[in-house]
Enzyme design. Structure first.
Site, PDB file in Angstrom:
ATOM      1  N   HIS A 164     127.601  -8.787  76.887  1.00 26.11           N
ATOM      2  CA  HIS A 164     129.033  -8.505  77.038  1.00 26.11           C
ATOM      3  C   HIS A 164     129.675  -9.774  77.593  1.00 26.11           C
ATOM      4  O   HIS A 164     129.061 -10.463  78.418  1.00 26.11           O
ATOM      5  CB  HIS A 164     129.288  -7.381  78.065  1.00 26.11           C
ATOM      6  CG  HIS A 164     129.164  -5.987  77.536  1.00 26.11           C
ATOM      7  ND1 HIS A 164     128.549  -4.984  78.268  1.00 26.11           N
ATOM      8  CD2 HIS A 164     129.598  -5.410  76.387  1.00 26.11           C
ATOM      9  CE1 HIS A 164     128.602  -3.850  77.570  1.00 26.11           C
ATOM     10  NE2 HIS A 164     129.226  -4.085  76.432  1.00 26.11           N
ATOM     11  N   CYS A 260     131.084  -4.968  85.941  1.00 32.26           N
ATOM     12  CA  CYS A 260     130.858  -3.840  85.014  1.00 32.26           C
ATOM     13  C   CYS A 260     131.119  -2.488  85.663  1.00 32.26           C
ATOM     14  O   CYS A 260     131.358  -1.511  84.967  1.00 32.26           O
ATOM     15  CB  CYS A 260     129.402  -3.757  84.572  1.00 32.26           C
ATOM     16  SG  CYS A 260     128.677  -5.226  83.995  1.00 32.26           S
TER      17      CYS A 260
HETATM   18  N1  ARG Z   1     123.402  -0.457  80.352  1.00 33.91           N
HETATM   19  C1  ARG Z   1     124.748  -0.769  80.010  1.00 33.91           C
HETATM   20  C2  ARG Z   1     124.833  -1.184  78.541  1.00 33.91           C
HETATM   21  O1  ARG Z   1     123.936  -1.823  78.073  1.00 33.91           O
HETATM   22  C3  ARG Z   1     125.277  -1.849  80.905  1.00 33.91           C
HETATM   23  C4  ARG Z   1     126.735  -2.148  80.664  1.00 33.91           C
HETATM   24  C5  ARG Z   1     127.267  -3.237  81.531  1.00 33.91           C
HETATM   25  N2  ARG Z   1     128.647  -3.370  81.346  1.00 33.91           N
HETATM   26  C6  ARG Z   1     129.324  -4.534  81.214  1.00 33.91           C
HETATM   27  N3  ARG Z   1     130.605  -4.493  81.175  1.00 33.91           N
HETATM   28  N4  ARG Z   1     128.698  -5.681  81.101  1.00 33.91           N
HETATM   29  O2  ARG Z   1     125.760  -0.866  77.832  1.00 33.91           O
END
Ligand code: ARG
Length: 266
Positions: A164, A260
């Site tokens: 992300h 996050c």
């Molecule tokens: N386990 C989650 C996923 O893989 C973690 C999300 C983290 N969120 C972020 N905005 N980086 O989707």
């Protein structure tokens, strides 16, 4: 006062593996997750002074804690995410419901466009950047740009660990950017360089990049940053920011940290 949306980690665990950080055998210690999350929220409310809205956690949706992925908010409008993985797609209705109940105009993109909210769309007041390939679809950005009337510069994410945009790119309130150069290709780096002058681009050390140094929350002169990133802390302190470090190891097992776990509501 700025406001953030959060979701308590009652049902947070590693149930599936959808990014390189997640390993089912690396189980979350629930009591530790709860105390780390409570400390984060306490720092945000008491030390940083932001308003925190808590949504209701839902059994069976372990990643609902990562509210950055709910959608993107501007004013009274929100575009709700459409997750790439079915494991997280079930969160969409709960996020949409929260926004509807709180008086927002709730928009969605067409069915075929993946878009993972503020995890992949962030920036400075006028220019936004959109991370794509790992999760969000590049084709979502022209639509979002039209909806929000903002320029969105697409950045391809080339390293699966930085899946992300908010794992490797953190715009600061004074116009500086904390980022992980190796997470982008030459084209992306050139696009960043064209918009952000060299003295404002702050590369985080590689060993702190993988401790989520960029997954920090910047509000005014405050930066809430995951523990384990002392050099990044010194770097931003030298630019006049005040740092608050928070231990978030349980959430890193899922590939997330401070940023996050929050979503800016205004
Ligand atoms: N386990 C989650 C996923 O893989 C973690 C999300 C983290 N969120 C972020 N905005 N980086 O989707």
């Amino acid at each position: 006062m700025s406001r953030l949306l959060v979701c308590p980690p009652e049902y947070f665990q590693i149930d599936y593996e959808i990014n390189p950080w997640m390993r089912r055998e690396n189980a979350v210690v629930p009591s530790r997750a709860v105390s780390q999350w409570q400390t984060l929220v306490q720092v945000l409310e008491q030390d940083v002074g932001v308003g925190v809205e808590r949504m209701q956690p839902v059994p069976g949706l372990p990643d609902l804690v990562f509210t950055a992925n709910a959608g993107v908010v501007a004013g009274h409008r929100v575009v709700i995410s459409r997750f790439r993985y079915p494991e997280r797609r079930r969160e969409e209705v709960y996020f949409a419901q929260w926004f509807r109940e709180h008086g927002y105009e709730v928009l969605t993109l067409e069915e075929s466009l993946y878009f993972e909210g503020a995890g992949d769309l962030l920036g400075f007041p006028d220019t936004w950047f959109g991370g794509y390939r790992q999760r969000s679809d590049i084709r979502s950005f022209p639509k979002l740009s039209e909806i929000f009337q903002r320029e969105i510069i697409p950045l391809e994410l080339i390293d699966g660990r930085f899946y992300h945009l908010d794992t490797c790119f953190c715009p600061l309130s004074g116009g500086e950017l904390l980022y992980v150069p190796s997470a982008f290709d030459a084209y992306g780096l050139a696009a960043i360089a064209q918009r952000i002058p060299e003295e404002q681009r702050l590369a985080v050390p590689e060993d702190e990049a993988i401790r989520f140094a960029c997954n920090a929350v910047c509000v005014g002169k405050h930066i809430v940053i995951p523990a384990g990133c002392p050099r990044t802390m010194r770097l931003v302190e030298s630019r006049g920011y005040r740092t608050h470090e928070v231990e978030l190891g349980e959430f890193m097992k899922s590939g997330g940290a401070a940023k996050c776990l929050t979503l800016a509501l205004d």
